[in-house]
Design a protein around this motif. Structure first.
Motif, PDB file in Angstrom:
ATOM      1  N   ASP A 132       0.842  -1.190   0.000  1.00 34.95           N
ATOM      2  CA  ASP A 132       0.000   0.000   0.000  1.00 34.95           C
ATOM      3  C   ASP A 132       0.884   1.248   0.000  1.00 34.95           C
ATOM      4  O   ASP A 132       2.117   1.154   0.019  1.00 34.95           O
ATOM      5  CB  ASP A 132      -0.985  -0.014   1.178  1.00 34.95           C
ATOM      6  N   GLU A 133       0.272   2.415  -0.006  1.00 34.85           N
ATOM      7  CA  GLU A 133       1.056   3.638  -0.172  1.00 34.85           C
ATOM      8  C   GLU A 133       2.019   3.877   0.984  1.00 34.85           C
ATOM      9  O   GLU A 133       3.137   4.354   0.779  1.00 34.85           O
ATOM     10  CB  GLU A 133       0.136   4.850  -0.335  1.00 34.85           C
ATOM     11  N   GLU A 134       1.602   3.531   2.200  1.00 33.03           N
ATOM     12  CA  GLU A 134       2.512   3.682   3.347  1.00 33.03           C
ATOM     13  C   GLU A 134       3.729   2.776   3.181  1.00 33.03           C
ATOM     14  O   GLU A 134       4.865   3.198   3.423  1.00 33.03           O
ATOM     15  CB  GLU A 134       1.789   3.335   4.640  1.00 33.03           C
ATOM     16  N   GLU A 135       3.508   1.547   2.745  1.00 34.77           N
ATOM     17  CA  GLU A 135       4.617   0.611   2.553  1.00 34.77           C
ATOM     18  C   GLU A 135       5.532   1.076   1.427  1.00 34.77           C
ATOM     19  O   GLU A 135       6.759   0.984   1.519  1.00 34.77           O
ATOM     20  CB  GLU A 135       4.068  -0.778   2.235  1.00 34.77           C
ATOM     21  N   ARG A 136       4.945   1.570   0.356  1.00 40.37           N
ATOM     22  CA  ARG A 136       5.750   2.056  -0.770  1.00 40.37           C
ATOM     23  C   ARG A 136       6.655   3.198  -0.319  1.00 40.37           C
ATOM     24  O   ARG A 136       7.829   3.268  -0.697  1.00 40.37           O
ATOM     25  CB  ARG A 136       4.845   2.526  -1.907  1.00 40.37           C
ATOM     26  N   ILE A 257       8.788  -3.801 -17.540  1.00 41.07           N
ATOM     27  CA  ILE A 257       7.928  -3.894 -16.363  1.00 41.07           C
ATOM     28  C   ILE A 257       6.727  -2.955 -16.468  1.00 41.07           C
ATOM     29  O   ILE A 257       6.870  -1.736 -16.594  1.00 41.07           O
ATOM     30  CB  ILE A 257       8.736  -3.584 -15.087  1.00 41.07           C
ATOM     31  N   LYS A 258       5.557  -3.545 -16.406  1.00 44.02           N
ATOM     32  CA  LYS A 258       4.299  -2.825 -16.338  1.00 44.02           C
ATOM     33  C   LYS A 258       3.209  -3.812 -15.942  1.00 44.02           C
ATOM     34  O   LYS A 258       3.401  -5.031 -16.045  1.00 44.02           O
ATOM     35  CB  LYS A 258       3.967  -2.162 -17.681  1.00 44.02           C
ATOM     36  N   ARG A 310       1.363  -6.574 -10.982  1.00 44.12           N
ATOM     37  CA  ARG A 310       0.252  -5.677 -10.661  1.00 44.12           C
ATOM     38  C   ARG A 310       0.801  -4.479  -9.881  1.00 44.12           C
ATOM     39  O   ARG A 310       1.837  -4.579  -9.234  1.00 44.12           O
ATOM     40  CB  ARG A 310      -0.807  -6.390  -9.810  1.00 44.12           C
ATOM     41  N   PRO A 311       0.117  -3.347  -9.924  1.00 45.68           N
ATOM     42  CA  PRO A 311       0.592  -2.187  -9.167  1.00 45.68           C
ATOM     43  C   PRO A 311       0.775  -2.511  -7.685  1.00 45.68           C
ATOM     44  O   PRO A 311      -0.041  -3.209  -7.074  1.00 45.68           O
ATOM     45  CB  PRO A 311      -0.535  -1.166  -9.372  1.00 45.68           C
ATOM     46  N   GLY A 312       1.872  -2.021  -7.121  1.00 45.86           N
ATOM     47  CA  GLY A 312       2.186  -2.244  -5.714  1.00 45.86           C
ATOM     48  C   GLY A 312       3.204  -3.329  -5.471  1.00 45.86           C
ATOM     49  O   GLY A 312       3.731  -3.437  -4.366  1.00 45.86           O
ATOM     50  N   MET A 313       3.491  -4.135  -6.480  1.00 46.49           N
ATOM     51  CA  MET A 313       4.520  -5.152  -6.314  1.00 46.49           C
ATOM     52  C   MET A 313       5.905  -4.504  -6.337  1.00 46.49           C
ATOM     53  O   MET A 313       6.144  -3.588  -7.119  1.00 46.49           O
ATOM     54  CB  MET A 313       4.426  -6.194  -7.425  1.00 46.49           C
ATOM     55  N   VAL A 314       6.810  -4.993  -5.486  1.00 42.58           N
ATOM     56  CA  VAL A 314       8.185  -4.485  -5.437  1.00 42.58           C
ATOM     57  C   VAL A 314       9.134  -5.677  -5.525  1.00 42.58           C
ATOM     58  O   VAL A 314       8.968  -6.658  -4.799  1.00 42.58           O
ATOM     59  CB  VAL A 314       8.460  -3.699  -4.137  1.00 42.58           C
ATOM     60  N   VAL A 337       6.086  -1.635  -9.235  1.00 39.48           N
ATOM     61  CA  VAL A 337       5.149  -1.609 -10.357  1.00 39.48           C
ATOM     62  C   VAL A 337       4.115  -0.513 -10.104  1.00 39.48           C
ATOM     63  O   VAL A 337       3.505  -0.455  -9.029  1.00 39.48           O
ATOM     64  CB  VAL A 337       4.446  -2.966 -10.543  1.00 39.48           C
ATOM     65  N   THR A 338       3.938   0.372 -11.070  1.00 41.44           N
ATOM     66  CA  THR A 338       2.973   1.461 -10.986  1.00 41.44           C
ATOM     67  C   THR A 338       1.785   1.162 -11.896  1.00 41.44           C
ATOM     68  O   THR A 338       1.688   0.095 -12.493  1.00 41.44           O
ATOM     69  CB  THR A 338       3.625   2.790 -11.391  1.00 41.44           C
ATOM     70  N   GLU A 339       0.874   2.116 -12.018  1.00 44.19           N
ATOM     71  CA  GLU A 339      -0.325   1.901 -12.826  1.00 44.19           C
ATOM     72  C   GLU A 339      -0.005   1.743 -14.305  1.00 44.19           C
ATOM     73  O   GLU A 339      -0.726   1.067 -15.043  1.00 44.19           O
ATOM     74  CB  GLU A 339      -1.313   3.061 -12.638  1.00 44.19           C
TER      75      GLU A 339
END
Length: 356
Positions: A132-136, A257-258, A310-314, A337-339
């Motif tokens: 999530d955004e806090e983790e990112r 990557i997308k 998918r978005p949010g994967m690191v 990964v972003t949108e």
């Protein structure tokens, strides 16, 4: 507790056909409850079932405070915590973390032969792989610290320095910046760089050496990880060729990557560059690994991984070429990964560096 995360895990349990499970590893327990405990030889478990019940089992020494929506079942060193857990679990399948020690699992199986242990890590892994955004933001901040550390250690390279001396500088830097643990510092000079997981030793730097520097640590419980390879005083044409090949492999994978693309495509993109250059047999590991609260998470960036980005994967992108008895090169970045593509979390240059 993080109710949204708990509900997501319960939804994943439902999809997996699980009615109950226990979460026992430090990082997933923290992810779900905000409680950080390294239990060592003692038992810790969070019991979840499909009725919404959440129970924390832990030693009184852990000092866990009650939370709304979570039952607290404590024990002492003279109690049998497995017996306590055995009184709670229901007959039938019970999801178990893949790393739960056998000293607890066997005891539970003896006390409750009507309980069938099954692999239960997946419902949590399916949640933690999307940050999530806090983790990112925590991972961005950790990677910026890693950039600073890389700059520090490269500027510390000098005549007569040993691998251990550079590794110690990394550890001291991370400690001073408040890491949760000292992490790791792989430093491989010359032929030692051909060992991807070389333990830093008393090898002394000499002119013409490549230096593989792979460093990372957790900050606010989220990991950073980066590798750069530099050269001391001079770089041969072969070293330059290998370095530029690895850098192009790193960049080719990142360009792929997308969202919607399978992880295996990132591995294959990096591998093709190295194979086309004639060094395929010397790229001896997968291209990367997912990362978050654990240094290595799932899914892997490997040629057989069908998981879709998918978005949010690191995860890391870290191709390498390792020439036994000669030298090695690895270039590693963490990507989010972003949108519509990806964000490279660490910013340290990938230009070829010759330290004078």
């Amino acid at each position: 507790m993080n109710q949204a995360r708990l509900e997501q895990v319960r939804e994943n349990m439902k999809k997996a056909g699980l009615h109950q499970m226990i979460v026992t590893e430090t990082e997933p327990v923290y992810y779900l409850t905000g409680i950080w405990v390294a239990p060592m030889e003692r038992m810790m478990a969070v019991y979840l079932d499909d009725t919404g019940r959440t129970i924390f089992f832990g030693n009184k020494l852990f000092g866990v405070q009650p939370q709304e929506g979570m039952e607290l079942q404590e024990h002492t060193d003279t109690d049998n915590p497995v017996a306590q857990l055995a009184q709670t679990v229901k007959a039938g399948e019970l999801g178990i973390d893949e790393t739960w020690p056998s000293r607890f699992l066997i005891g539970l199986m003896q006390l409750r032969p009507d309980v069938k242990p099954v692999m239960g890590s997946l419902p949590v892994e399916q949640s933690t792989m999307y940050k999530d955004e806090e983790e990112r933001q925590r991972m961005r901040e950790a990677s910026l610290i890693n950039d600073e550390c890389m700059d520090m250690v490269i500027h510390a390279i000098r005549e007569g320095v040993t691998e251990k001396e550079l590794a110690l500088k990394v550890e001291n830097f991370f400690k001073a910046r408040g890491c949760n643990s000292l992490g790791f510092s792989i430093v491989g000079m010359g032929k030692n760089g051909a060992d991807p997981h070389h333990d830093a030793d008393e090898t002394v730097l000499k002119e013409g050496d490549s230096i593989v520097i792979d460093i990372g640590a957790p900050f606010n419980h989220y990991w950073c990880d980066m590798t750069r390879t530099v050269f001391y005083k001079s770089v041969s044409e072969k070293q330059r060729e290998v370095y530029e090949t690895v850098r192009r492999a790193n960049e080719a994978a990142i360009a792929k990557i997308k969202p919607g693309v399978a992880f295996k495509e990132f591995d294959l993109a990096a591998r093709k560059v190295i194979e086309d250059a004639g060094y395929g047999e010397y790229f001896t590991h997968r291209t990367g690994h997912s990362i978050g609260m654990k240094e290595h998470e799932k899914p892997p960036v490997a040629s057989d991984c069908e998981v879709i980005a998918r978005p949010g994967m690191v995860f890391s992108i870290e191709p390498g070429i390792y020439l036994p008895g000669q030298f090695g090169v690895r270039v590693e970045d963490l990507v989010l990964v972003t949108e519509d593509g990806c964000e490279v979390l660490n910013k340290y240059t990938k230009d070829l560096i010759v330290v004078e």
